[in-house]
Scaffold this active site. Structure first.
Site, short mmCIF file in Angstrom:
data_model
loop_
_atom_site.label_atom_id
_atom_site.label_comp_id
_atom_site.label_asym_id
_atom_site.label_seq_id
_atom_site.Cartn_x
_atom_site.Cartn_y
_atom_site.Cartn_z
N GLU A 80 -6.75 -7.66 -0.39
CA GLU A 80 -7.35 -7.46 0.90
C GLU A 80 -8.86 -7.48 1.11
O GLU A 80 -9.19 -6.08 0.82
CB GLU A 80 -6.84 -6.61 1.89
CG GLU A 80 -5.02 -6.74 2.12
CD GLU A 80 -4.30 -5.73 3.11
OE1 GLU A 80 -5.14 -5.24 3.91
OE2 GLU A 80 -3.08 -5.75 3.05
N GLU A 124 0.78 -1.49 -0.19
CA GLU A 124 0.16 -0.05 0.06
C GLU A 124 0.88 1.19 0.07
O GLU A 124 0.43 2.29 0.51
CB GLU A 124 -0.91 0.01 1.15
CG GLU A 124 -1.96 -0.97 1.52
CD GLU A 124 -3.03 -0.91 2.38
OE1 GLU A 124 -2.73 -0.12 3.11
OE2 GLU A 124 -4.20 -1.20 1.95
#
Ligand code: GAL
Length: 843
Positions: free
Chosen positions: A247, A178
């Protein structure tokens, strides 16, 4: 038959034991020439123990997962520069081989920055102290160590032939995590670093694709992937990359003092179905098994020792039902569509303002459809291909043949399990010992042994302890004149402390005064309490604590902790500022330093045996010899009556305990959660005003048959007489199935409803292995109401319900009750939608 077996064997052997070619295009991953639709389950190896790994992987497989996903936890592996550890819970190779043996794939997210609510986001603390290091940017020392560790892991995997290109299970690998969110905070160096990371990864030649999540500038051939509660609207930045979801959070994590988040199974299923409806091909649950932050591995500030995550497998390794079962049925429904989804063409049809169908067809006449009602309040009935379909609000129906609905995300037909923690009183050990014998060791507040240093003013807590311990002692003294006003009028001066975080216990003249702590993501706090001072010299002793280091954020590596100001108000009506006084410092507490929780260290101190252990006494070590609780259920340690501290069994680190009461008010929690509408972690919380974590998982494999040593370090005072072990058990099962529920739930392996049981809904109850259904507590076909544990009969009730269910289920491990005319009075209450509700007991 034999031939069949041979082919089956040959096929599986071929797929999992010989080299595989993993490539991709804009639609999917292609493994050995075959397009794949993959369901992946995150299980982090150090968040359980090796003895649990095969069971967890198997439960994920039974739940319909093809892939296991894990991060690699750098700070658990590289303990100091070049000093690597892969033992115990950190045996990554063993974990990967267990996945391979289960004939599943593995996604290895090397990071090596991972966030993950893991201490310091997974980066070793020592790296922060390598001069000139700034994490996660174009910074020489960081890049050097990141590349060195990444290469080390890649080489280890290669050496063990674990990449798919070598015949192993690893089909994808991730670099960074991320970073796209944070890149801009690092200016030009941010972008340079992201590109460097991608290039460095690709140059490792692992023979399988690399991914970067939430990384919008990931360069080819790296694939950018999505992390969120919903990823149906995500598109990778290049049309040549498949749509992958690394995710999907089926729950959320917890902090000490926070609430208990729950994400409803209906909404998780909705998000997954929407993703595949809109062209997704790889989906991963983060987490599928959250597990436990053993020892001091929890990130911070304040991440709890439990990392249960409300995941499909609970912290202790038991399937969480109905979530696990509902998702299993979802996976099966999606898999029925796999071929046509991946090889067919799709059209999108709007059936009503909030209802859309995506219809996939292929050249061989295959057809699969997903119909979604995204209205978050209203159910809808729509016409599709000359048939009428009812869709509950916020739901997706799956039609693997474009006709029959085999699954609707809002209709939960899977059983619900009720779980209980069964007390196992430590005082009644097998040997008939009545009272548990505690050995006790008290630490004195303040400096033990030689002081580490003396300094005027304060230091940063983390820079001082370097996270070798949670604890940092500060002491100083003040002289109180005999003529102080407060000594005459009986008033009390106030001790006023400011801290950047995370917690503090205050002592004056060796007496505990109180505790203060930050909250949630706010680590800073103020301590304000009256204190008793005496004429003459008074010792002010402060124990500053960290509760897990920051896990993410721009420049998170520089976030500090510790005291910034100490004052005493009310001395001759003035305020005395001690902030620039000479403070004496000591890192850690003595018992921890001597490792008195381990076999070797246990006898380095003199314990006092007592049948009456001190209660409410700060800074106390307790030690007891305990027997393993009988049976094979998972074990939890009840620490409700303790204050805050650390616990070990046989030298294994159970972790931080802190039954801190959640400071949230009742209105911040829900009794019942409406699954409809977008989920966020504050939506469906429980536990307001309750202790945040009462039970602490102690893995079964840590127990010896007898002579187990339990050691507790209590910081602020608790009641050790109330510590007990509990066994986690399935106490009951429920099933609630309506006549109009579709279901792909299996009647028997290989037999699904679409083929053999058209339009016959059924309830299925399964007890944990080695147990049987011993009683039917409730059974009603008609219009029952309520939830598992509190079902009530409605006006419409078939009086034979109990007899039918008992006949089908009593003394069986598993049973199916079909909602057929033979079983129930289907003529009952015409016009009403009828339901069967059952509650059973397993023993
Ligand atoms: C993501 C992160 C994960 C984890 C998750 C929340 O942003 O990539 O590592 O921290 O949030 O559980």
């Amino acid at each position: 038959m034999k031939l069949c077996f041979f082919f089956f064997f040959f096929f599986t052997f071929f797929t999992f034991a010989l080299a595989s070619n993993v490539s991709y295009d804009g639609r999917s991953l292609i493994i050995d020439g075959q397009r794949k639709l993959l369901i992946s389950a995150s299980i982090h190896y150090p968040r359980s123990v090796p003895a649990m790994w095969p069971g967890l992987v198997q439960t994920a497989k039974e739940g319909g997962a093809d892939v296991i996903e894990t991060y690699v936890f750098w700070n658990g592996h590289e303990l100091s520069p070049g000093n690597y550890y892969f033992g115990g819970r950190f045996d990554l190779v063993k974990f990967a081989k267990i996945v391979q043996e289960a004939k599943m794939y593995l996604i290895l997210r090397i990071g090596p920055f991972v966030a993950a609510e893991w201490n310091y986001g997974g980066v070793p603390v020592w790296l922060h102290y390598v001069p000139g290091t700034v994490f996660r940017t174009y910074n020489k020392p960081f890049m050097y160590h990141m590349q060195k560790f990444t290469t080390y892991i890649v080489n280890l995997m290669k050496q063990e032939k674990l990449f798919a290109s070598q015949g192993g299970p690893i089909i994808l690998s991730q670099i960074e995590n991320e970073y796209g969110y944070y890149e801009k905070f690092y200016g030009d160096d941010g972008k340079k670093y992201a590109l460097w990371a991608a290039k460095m990864a690709v140059s490792q030649n692992i023979g399988v694709p690399w991914i970067m999540c939430q990384q919008w500038d990931a360069p080819d051939p790296v694939i950018d992937t999505c992390n969120s509660f919903y990823c149906d609207q995500f598109t990778p930045t290049s049309p040549n990359r498949p749509k992958m979801w690394t995710e999907n959070w089926p729950g959320w994590f917890k902090t000490f003092g926070g609430r208990d988040p729950h994400r409803p199974a209906e909404d998780v299923a909705f998000s997954v179905a929407r993703f595949f409806q809109k062209g997704g091909s790889v989906h991963n649950y983060y987490m599928y098994h959250g597990g436990t932050n053993f020892g001091r591995t929890a990130g911070g500030p304040f991440i709890t020792t439990s990392y249960d995550y409300d995941a499909p497998i609970d912290e202790y390794g038991l399937p969480r039902l109905p979530k696990w079962g509902h998702l299993k049925e979802l996976h099966r429904a999606i898999k029925l569509c796999e071929r046509v989804l991946l090889n067919g063409k799709s059209v999108n049809i709007t059936l009503s303002p909030s209802v859309e169908a995506d219809v996939y067809t292929d050249s061989s006449g295959g057809c699969a459809a997903f119909i979604a009602n995204i209205d978050d309040k209203n159910d809808k009935t729509v016409e599709f291909r000359n048939a009428s379909y009812h869709l509950p609000a916020w739901s997706v129906s799956i039609l693997p043949d474009c006709k029959n609905v085999v699954f609707n995300t809002a209709k939960v037909t899977s059983q619900t399990n009720t779980i209980a923690m069964i007390p196992e009183n430590l005082q009644q050990s097998n040997k008939g010992v009545k009272t548990l014998q505690w050995d006790v060791l008290e630490e004195k507040p303040g400096i033990w042994g030689k002081a580490d240093f003396v300094k005027n003013g304060f230091v940063d807590h983390i820079n001082t302890t370097k996270d070798t311990t949670d604890y940092l002692w500060h002491t100083t003294s003040i002289i109180v004149g005999e003529k102080e006003e407060f000594l005459k009028n009986g008033s009390k001066p106030i001790l006023l402390i400011e801290s950047k975080g995370h917690a503090l216990h205050a002592f004056v003249n060796q007496i505990y005064q109180g505790t203060a702590t930050g909250n949630g993501s706010h680590s800073a706090f103020t301590y304000k309490n009256p204190i008793s001072l005496r004429p003459g010299k008074n010792e002010i002793t402060l124990l500053s604590l960290t509760v897990g280091l920051q896990t993410a954020g721009p420049f998170y590596d520089f976030v500090g902790a510790g005291l910034t100001s100490v004052k005493i108000k009310g001395l001759n009506n003035e305020t005395l500022d001690l902030s620039s006084y000479a403070w004496t410092y000591k890192i850690g507490v003595q018992g921890e330093h001597l490792k008195i929780y381990q076999q070797d260290g246990l006898n380095s101190v003199k314990w006092t045996s007592t049948s009456e252990p001190p209660v409410g006494k700060p800074l106390t070590w307790y030690k007891a010899v305990v027997d393993a609780p009988p049976g094979d259920e998972p074990v939890g340690l009840d620490m409700l009556h303790m204050g805050k501290g650390l616990a070990w069994l046989n030298g294994e680190e159970i972790g931080r305990y802190w039954p801190r009461i959640s400071e949230f008010k009742n209105e911040d929690c829900v009794e019942k959660c409406d699954y409809r509408g977008k989920f966020n972690p504050d939506k469906c919380d429980t536990g307001c005003g309750q202790p945040t974590q009462q039970w602490y998982h102690v893995p079964r494999s840590w127990f010896k048959p007898s002579g187990n040593v339990l050691v507790i370090f209590e910081e602020k005072g608790g009641d050790p007489r109330k510590i007990s072990f509990l066994r986690r058990k399935v106490s009951g099962l429920c099933s609630l199935v309506a006549e109009d529920y579709p279901s792909v739930g299996l009647l028997a392996e290989g037999e699904d409803k679409m083929e053999n049981n058209k339009n016959v809904p059924f309830a299925r109850l399964t007890c944990p292995s080695n147990t049987l259904i011993s009683a039917i507590k409730f059974a009603s076909f008609g219009t029952p109401s309520g939830t598992c544990g509190s079902y009530l009969k409605g006006d419409c009730h078939d009086p034979n319900s109990s007899i039918v269910v008992e006949k089908a289920c009593l003394n069986k491990n598993d049973c199916v009750i079909k909602l057929t005319e033979e079983n129930f009075k289907t003529s009952l209450c015409p016009g009403l939608s009828r339901t069967l509700a059952v509650e059973a007991v397993c023993s």
